[in-house]
Design a protein around this motif. Structure first.
Motif, PDB file in Angstrom:
ATOM      1  N   TYR A 179      20.990  92.345  41.964  1.00 52.87           N
ATOM      2  CA  TYR A 179      20.677  93.246  40.858  1.00 52.87           C
ATOM      3  C   TYR A 179      20.037  92.471  39.713  1.00 52.87           C
ATOM      4  CZ  TYR A 179      23.671  96.270  43.571  1.00 52.87           C
ATOM      5  OH  TYR A 179      24.196  97.000  44.608  1.00 52.87           O
ATOM      6  N   CYS A 180      18.909  93.000  39.205  1.00 54.21           N
ATOM      7  CA  CYS A 180      18.210  92.381  38.085  1.00 54.21           C
ATOM      8  C   CYS A 180      17.482  93.496  37.328  1.00 54.21           C
ATOM      9  CB  CYS A 180      17.247  91.295  38.581  1.00 54.21           C
ATOM     10  SG  CYS A 180      16.003  91.892  39.751  1.00 54.21           S
ATOM     11  N   THR A 181      16.508  93.149  36.468  1.00 54.07           N
ATOM     12  CA  THR A 181      15.749  94.163  35.733  1.00 54.07           C
ATOM     13  C   THR A 181      14.259  93.830  35.805  1.00 54.07           C
ATOM     14  OG1 THR A 181      15.598  93.063  33.563  1.00 54.07           O
ATOM     15  CG2 THR A 181      17.641  94.248  34.054  1.00 54.07           C
ATOM     16  N   THR A 182      13.460  94.697  35.209  1.00 52.28           N
ATOM     17  CA  THR A 182      12.021  94.433  35.118  1.00 52.28           C
ATOM     18  C   THR A 182      11.722  93.246  34.206  1.00 52.28           C
ATOM     19  OG1 THR A 182      11.875  96.088  33.358  1.00 52.28           O
ATOM     20  CG2 THR A 182      11.363  96.816  35.598  1.00 52.28           C
ATOM     21  N   GLU A 183      12.667  92.883  33.341  1.00 53.59           N
ATOM     22  CA  GLU A 183      12.485  91.728  32.459  1.00 53.59           C
ATOM     23  C   GLU A 183      12.905  90.422  33.132  1.00 53.59           C
ATOM     24  OE1 GLU A 183      11.188  91.639  29.226  1.00 53.59           O
ATOM     25  OE2 GLU A 183      10.602  93.682  29.703  1.00 53.59           O
ATOM     26  N   THR A 184      13.540  90.516  34.298  1.00 57.66           N
ATOM     27  CA  THR A 184      13.965  89.323  35.027  1.00 57.66           C
ATOM     28  C   THR A 184      12.751  88.568  35.525  1.00 57.66           C
ATOM     29  OG1 THR A 184      15.956  90.488  35.758  1.00 57.66           O
ATOM     30  CG2 THR A 184      15.354  88.491  36.973  1.00 57.66           C
ATOM     31  N   HIS A 185      12.837  87.242  35.520  1.00 58.38           N
ATOM     32  CA  HIS A 185      11.708  86.438  35.976  1.00 58.38           C
ATOM     33  C   HIS A 185      11.392  86.743  37.434  1.00 58.38           C
ATOM     34  CE1 HIS A 185       9.249  82.877  36.931  1.00 58.38           C
ATOM     35  NE2 HIS A 185       8.985  82.895  35.641  1.00 58.38           N
ATOM     36  N   HIS A 186      10.098  86.797  37.744  1.00 61.65           N
ATOM     37  CA  HIS A 186       9.665  87.204  39.082  1.00 61.65           C
ATOM     38  C   HIS A 186      10.070  86.204  40.171  1.00 61.65           C
ATOM     39  CE1 HIS A 186       7.095  89.646  36.435  1.00 61.65           C
ATOM     40  NE2 HIS A 186       7.142  90.525  37.413  1.00 61.65           N
ATOM     41  N   SER A 187      10.537  85.039  39.789  1.00 64.14           N
ATOM     42  CA  SER A 187      10.995  84.079  40.798  1.00 64.14           C
ATOM     43  C   SER A 187      12.214  84.601  41.559  1.00 64.14           C
ATOM     44  CB  SER A 187      11.325  82.729  40.147  1.00 64.14           C
ATOM     45  OG  SER A 187      12.341  82.871  39.168  1.00 64.14           O
ATOM     46  N   ILE A 188      12.958  85.523  40.960  1.00 62.92           N
ATOM     47  CA  ILE A 188      14.101  86.108  41.669  1.00 62.92           C
ATOM     48  C   ILE A 188      13.608  86.951  42.846  1.00 62.92           C
ATOM     49  CG2 ILE A 188      15.988  87.777  41.483  1.00 62.92           C
ATOM     50  CD1 ILE A 188      16.673  85.103  40.242  1.00 62.92           C
ATOM     51  N   VAL A 189      12.586  87.763  42.603  1.00 60.08           N
ATOM     52  CA  VAL A 189      12.003  88.557  43.692  1.00 60.08           C
ATOM     53  C   VAL A 189      11.414  87.638  44.756  1.00 60.08           C
ATOM     54  CG1 VAL A 189      10.228  90.253  44.282  1.00 60.08           C
ATOM     55  CG2 VAL A 189      11.552  90.514  42.170  1.00 60.08           C
ATOM     56  N   LYS A 190      10.748  86.588  44.313  1.00 57.02           N
ATOM     57  CA  LYS A 190      10.175  85.635  45.268  1.00 57.02           C
ATOM     58  C   LYS A 190      11.277  84.967  46.090  1.00 57.02           C
ATOM     59  CE  LYS A 190       6.668  83.064  44.020  1.00 57.02           C
ATOM     60  NZ  LYS A 190       5.822  81.968  43.458  1.00 57.02           N
ATOM     61  N   ALA A 191      12.406  84.659  45.453  1.00 63.24           N
ATOM     62  CA  ALA A 191      13.526  84.046  46.166  1.00 63.24           C
ATOM     63  C   ALA A 191      14.080  84.994  47.228  1.00 63.24           C
ATOM     64  CB  ALA A 191      14.629  83.649  45.186  1.00 63.24           C
ATOM     65  N   ALA A 200      13.769  94.931  49.912  1.00 57.83           N
ATOM     66  CA  ALA A 200      14.761  96.003  50.004  1.00 57.83           C
ATOM     67  C   ALA A 200      16.110  95.581  49.453  1.00 57.83           C
ATOM     68  CB  ALA A 200      14.909  96.446  51.458  1.00 57.83           C
ATOM     69  N   ALA A 201      16.314  94.275  49.294  1.00 57.59           N
ATOM     70  CA  ALA A 201      17.600  93.774  48.799  1.00 57.59           C
ATOM     71  C   ALA A 201      17.666  93.731  47.280  1.00 57.59           C
ATOM     72  CB  ALA A 201      17.869  92.380  49.356  1.00 57.59           C
ATOM     73  N   VAL A 202      16.545  94.006  46.612  1.00 50.66           N
ATOM     74  CA  VAL A 202      16.477  93.864  45.153  1.00 50.66           C
ATOM     75  C   VAL A 202      16.605  95.228  44.489  1.00 50.66           C
ATOM     76  CG1 VAL A 202      15.107  93.047  43.204  1.00 50.66           C
ATOM     77  CG2 VAL A 202      14.980  91.856  45.416  1.00 50.66           C
TER      78      VAL A 202
END
Length: 473
Positions: A179-191, A200-202
Motif C-alpha cells: 500500500y502506498c499513494t500517488t505521492e510515493t516515489h515510483h521506485s516502489i512500483v518499480k520494485a 496488481a500487488a500495488v
C-alpha cells in the motif's frame, strides 16, 4: 602499457586537474545554470575522438571538462532550485577521491575491515537518530533510495512470509499486497515489478489536500482486501515526498500497520535529514515505530551521488533475505563475529559509499549539519514569503524548503506553468521544475544547496515575476 603512467606524468595531470576542479568549485555561481540542449552538438562532442588513437592526457581531460562545462545542468549552482541534487561538500568530494584510489573490496569484511566497520558505525548512529532501539539496529549502504526501497520490499516479503526465500511468490496462498499513494516515489512500483509481484500487488491510496495518505481510505482498502482473501503485507509511507515535501501521518500509519500486521516502511530519502535539526525533528515523530527506513545522504546531507541507506529495527532480516554462500569468497575472518557485506545486501562488489558521510561528519559533526539544514529551511521560508508577496499561490503544505506554486489567475491553464518554466530554464539564470499538485500544474522550486543565499532567492522571484509579465503581454 603502463596504466600507472610515471611519477612526472601523474604530477602534471594532478596539478592540471586540481586547478581546473578548484576553479569550477570556487566559481560555480558564475556559470549559466542550464545548457542549451543541442542534441547534435552534444553527440558530436561525445564522439569527437576515435578510440583507435590515443589522446594526450591533458587534451583528454580538457575534452571531458569542456563537455561537462557546456552540456550539463550545473546542480552545484546556488540558483539550481530543482530536484534533490545538492552541491557536494568539500570533504565528501575528497572521500570519493580517496575511495577511488584505495578501491577497497567491500564484499568481504576481511578485505576492508576498517571500511566495513565505518559503515556499520554510521548505520548504528543514524538508526539511533531515527529512534530505533540500539541493540536491534541493522542496515546497509545502498546505491540510492531505489535500492533501499527494493531492499525494504524484499525484507518485508521475507518477514511476513517465512517460506518466501525458498518457495517464492508461487508458494503463497494469496495475492500479496502493498500500500502506498500517488505521492510515493515510483521506485516502489518499480520494485514490485522487479520482484515479480507485479502492478496488481500495488494499492494506491488517495491523498488529502495536504498530499498525505488518507488513513481512513487505507483502512477501508485493507478490510476489503482481507475479506477477498488477499494478503496485505507492506505499508509504505513517505517523510518528505519528492514533489511536495509532504509527510504522511506516521503515528497513525504505525497503528494501522500493527493492527493489520503490516511491515511499515518509511521512505525518508529526503526528509529523514530533519532528525538532525531539533527544530524540524518533531515533524518525523512516529518514524521510530517503522520496521525500516530509506534515507539518502546524497540529498539533504550534501554528499556526491550516490549514498543511500536502508535501516531496520529487525536485526536478522537482512541475513535472512540475502545470505548466500560462495566458496570462492575470502574466509580469513571465518572464526570472527563479523558480517560479510555481500551476505547482507543486494549488492556484491561496490564502492566504499559510507566514507563520504563519515568524512563529512568528522569535518563538521552533527551540529554542522544541523546548521546547514536550518539555513536551507530559512531560505525556503524566505522563498515562500517572497512568492506570496508577489502574488503567487502555494499549492503544497510543508515545513521543508519546497515550494509548489503558480499564479492563481492561471491555475487552470497548464500552458502557463510550462511557459514560465521554459523561460526560467532557458534564461540560464536558474533552474526550476514542474509538478502536478492535485489538478494544478504547478511550478516547483526547492532549496537544495547550502550555498544558496537571500540573493539567489530574491533573484529567482524577480525572474519569475518578469517571466509572468512576458506571458501577460
Amino acid at each position: 602499457m603502463n596504466f600507472d603512467l610515471n611519477v612526472s606524468e601523474r604530477k602534471e595531470i594532478w596539478n592540471f586537474l586540481l586547478e581546473e576542479l578548484e576553479n569550477y568549485y570556487a566559481h560555480t555561481h558564475e556559470r549559466q545554470v542550464a545548457p542549451e540542449l543541442n542534441t547534435q552538438g552534444i553527440r558530436k562532442h561525445a564522439q569527437k575522438y576515435s578510440f583507435e588513437q590515443v589522446v594526450p592526457s591533458i587534451q583528454a581531460l580538457q575534452h571531458v571538462l569542456e563537455g561537462l562545462e557546456q552540456y550539463a545542468v550545473h546542480t552545484p549552482h546556488p540558483s539550481y532550485f530543482g530536484l534533490f541534487n545538492p552541491r557536494a561538500n568539500f570533504p565528501s568530494i575528497l572521500a570519493d577521491l580517496i575511495s577511488a584510489t584505495y578501491n577497497p573490496q567491500m564484499a568481504a569484511w576481511s578485505h576492508s575491515p576498517f571500511a566495513a566497520e565505518v559503515e556499520t558505525y554510521l548505520l548504528q548512529e543514524f538508526g539511533r537518530r531515527f529512534g530505533f532501539p540500539q541493540d536491534s539496529i541493522d542496515g546497509v549502504f545502498t546505491s540510492g533510495g531505489a535500492e533501499a526501497n527494493l531492499t525494504a520490499l524484499i525484507s518485508a516479503l521475507n518477514q511476513q512470509f517465512p517460506d518466501y526465500a525458498q518457495t517464492g511468490l508461487r508458494g503463497l496462498a494469496g495475492q500479496p499486497l502493498l500500500y502506498c499513494t500517488t505521492e510515493t516515489h515510483h521506485s516502489i512500483v518499480k520494485a514490485a515489478r522487479t520482484t515479480g509481484l507485479g502492478m496488481a500487488a500495488v494499492r494506491s491510496i488517495p491523498v488529502n489536500q495536504q498530499q498525505q495518505m488518507r488513513m481512513d481510505k487505507l483502512e477501508e482498502q485493507l478490510i476489503k482486501d482481507t475479506a477477498e482473501g488477499h494478503q496485505p503485507f507492506l505499508l509504505v509511507v513517505t517523510a518528505g515526498a519528492t514533489g511536495t515535501g509532504a509527510i504522511d501521518d506516521l503515528p497513525r500509519a504505525a497503528n494501522l500497520a500493527r493492527k493489520y500486521n503490516l511491515w511499515l516502511h518509511v521512505d525518508a530519502a529526503y526528509g529523514g535529514a530533519a532528525v538532525l535539526e531539533p527544530g524540524l525533528a518533531p515533524l518525523l515523530s512516529g518514524i521510530e515505530a517503522a520496521d525500516s527506513i530509506t534515507f539518502d545522504a546524497h540529498k539533504w546531507l550534501s554528499v556526491p551521488m550516490a549514498a543511500g541507506m536502508f535501516l531496520t529495527r529487525h536485526r536478522h532480516i537482512l541475513d535472512r533475505s540475502f545470505r548466500t554462500l560462495a566458496d570462492y569468497m575470502p574466509k580469513e575472518a571465518g572464526q570472527l563475529e563479523i558480517v560479510d557485506p555481500f551476505t547482507h545486501s543486494l549488492q556484491w562488489s561496490r564502492r566504499f559509499i559510507g566514507l563520504k558521510v563519515y568524512l563529512s561528519l568528522l569535518f563538521f559533526g552533527w551540529e554542522g549539519y544541523s546548521q546547514v539544514i536550518r539555513h536551507q529551511t530559512e531560505m525556503g521560508n524566505l522563498l515562500k514569503k517572497q512568492l506570496k508577496n508577489s502574488g503567487w499561490k502555494l499549492y503544497n503544505y510543508t515545513d521543508f524548503p519546497i515550494a509548489c506554486f503558480t499564479d492563481p489567475a492561471y491555475e487552470k491553464n497548464a500552458d502557463f506553468a510550462a511557459e514560465i518554466n521554459r523561460q526560467v530554464v532557458q534564461s540560464g539564470k536558474a533552474w526550476i521544475s514542474i509538478y502536478q499538485t492535485g489538478e494544478v500544474q504547478a511550478l516547483r522550486a526547492c532549496i537544495t544547496n547550502y550555498a544558496t543565499t537571500e540573493k539567489e532567492v530574491t533573484d529567482l522571484v524577480e525572474l519569475l515575476n518578469q517571466c509572468r509579465k512576458n506571458w501577460q503581454k
